[in-house]
Design an enzyme around this catalytic site. Sequence first.
Site, PDB file in Angstrom:
ATOM      1  CG  PHE A   1    -107.418  -1.975 -29.275  1.00 13.13           C
ATOM      2  CD1 PHE A   1    -108.590  -1.540 -29.859  1.00 13.13           C
ATOM      3  CD2 PHE A   1    -107.348  -3.285 -28.839  1.00 13.13           C
ATOM      4  CE1 PHE A   1    -109.674  -2.392 -30.007  1.00 13.13           C
ATOM      5  CE2 PHE A   1    -108.417  -4.146 -28.965  1.00 13.13           C
ATOM      6  CZ  PHE A   1    -109.583  -3.690 -29.564  1.00 13.13           C
TER       7      PHE A   1
ATOM      8  CB  THR B   1    -115.360 -20.438 -36.835  1.00 14.12           C
ATOM      9  OG1 THR B   1    -115.097 -19.033 -36.686  1.00 14.12           O
ATOM     10  CG2 THR B   1    -115.600 -20.755 -38.296  1.00 14.12           C
TER      11      THR B   1
ATOM     12  CB  CYS C   1    -113.634 -11.910 -32.323  1.00 10.00           C
ATOM     13  SG  CYS C   1    -114.945 -11.863 -33.561  1.00 10.00           S
TER      14      CYS C   1
END
Length: 440
Positions: free
Chosen positions: A256, A86, A267
């Site tokens: 993170f 996508t 992504c």
Amino acid sequence: MKIAMVGSGYVGLVSGACFADFGHDVVCIDKDQSKIDRLHEGVMPIYEPGLDALVTSNVKTGRLSFTTDLAEGIEGARAIFIAVGTPSRRGDGHADLSYVRAVAHEVGESLSNDAVVVTKSTVPVGTGDEVERILRESRAFREKGHRISVVSNPEFLREGAAIGDFKRPDRIVIGAEDDFGREVMREVYRPLFLNESPILFTSRRSSELIKYAANAFLATKITFMNEMADLCEKVGGNVQDVARGIGLDGRIGGKFLHAGPGYGGSCFPKDTLALLKTAEDYESPVRIVEAVVKVNDLRKRAMGRKVIEALGGSEAARGKRVAMLGLTFKPNTDDMRDSPAIAIAQTLADAGVTTAAYDPEGMEQARPLMPEVVMATDPYAAIEGADAIVIVTEWDAFRALDLDRVKALAKAPVLVDLRNIYKPETLRAAGFVYSSIGRT
Ligand SMILES: NC(=O)c1ccc[n+]([C@@H]2O[C@H](COP(=O)([O-])OP(=O)(O)OC[C@H]3O[C@@H](n4cnc5c(N)ncnc54)[C@H](O)[C@@H]3O)[C@@H](O)[C@H]2O)c1
């Protein structure tokens, strides 16, 4: 249970192989003939640690097979997963749903039994409704009256650690609107139920949004730390200490928080953009994400300028050569989509600087994206004669470079470490002119 996986890329192939390993019968389908041919020959079309062995062992047991023929592949399947790409639609940043729609149409024409159709691809809110509409208007539904349920089951695996992530996920999210969908999905994930992996059942729309919200939040965390790193460089702080200091707060969490050259990959860039488009369509702005996207875009080129500064500024840099270590957006993958390396190499080329690069897995994918870059056979070949070295990806192979050899081969011992994999004092003691991210 028979499962069909339509799309055998990073997500489809890993998910299909893992489902087979759980004991299901899985057919991975892809329209790319060369991909399926390679899989039949036992050659992995992508690099993902552990995938080769997992695929081989499940093919041997007869639980995993491959085909380009969708009708044949979905025959008898109780769950049909859509795991096609996508990407960002050219020009406007909306998620391009043409591959998802095409699969829904094809499934609707070929379906010959009751089935749950599951979108594993990352899709904007409301896509499940559209897939359901397509299926309900299809021949299978109109003529044969097969029971159909459309479920959202976004995937959270990380490339490079995909198999572990799939088998031991932080959570599984299932957005279903009826009992048939929920029942079949419980069966699909039964082995993980037994492992006590948290499974969250939500509405289809909430599930679709969870994936985008998660990626936008993670992109925000990275971008926040990148700006803190810039501030550290100005005020004389150390971003790694700042990260540790805030990460020990349970409300923030220590993961993170690594500053670096900006997020990339298949992504975060496209998903943050698609979320902005959804917010725009529903007139509900997500201004924080807007800022994140802008800051990250600017950062990648700023990293190129950081290298130019290390070469002595734009005048001095012209005609010089840089060794780029690492091209992929993160280690342990060959995925080059939206890697910061592309923008950095482009900025260097625009400034008249040539680049020789080495990456353990990414060079094949990188070649067409970075035609101006010369690919080297190993890190030292890239470094030979370089006026500066830039570390773009933190592959383990770059963590233990032979520094004496590096110094002997490079024209100048200038090292720009965009991943903070070395200690400044060690490199300076070894005679390098060393710069990194958020550390002075
Ligand atoms: N890559 C990741 O780390 C990751 C993680 C989570 C979610 N996702 C999402 O999963 C989806 C797939 O991503 P990916 O990285 O695996 O993509 P990919 O490009 O690696 O694979 C997609 C595959 O689908 C195939 N395909 C396209 N149309 C088809 C059709 N009509 N019939 C059969 N096959 C078809 C393509 O040939 C390709 O092999 C995307 O929505 C992505 O956002 C990706």
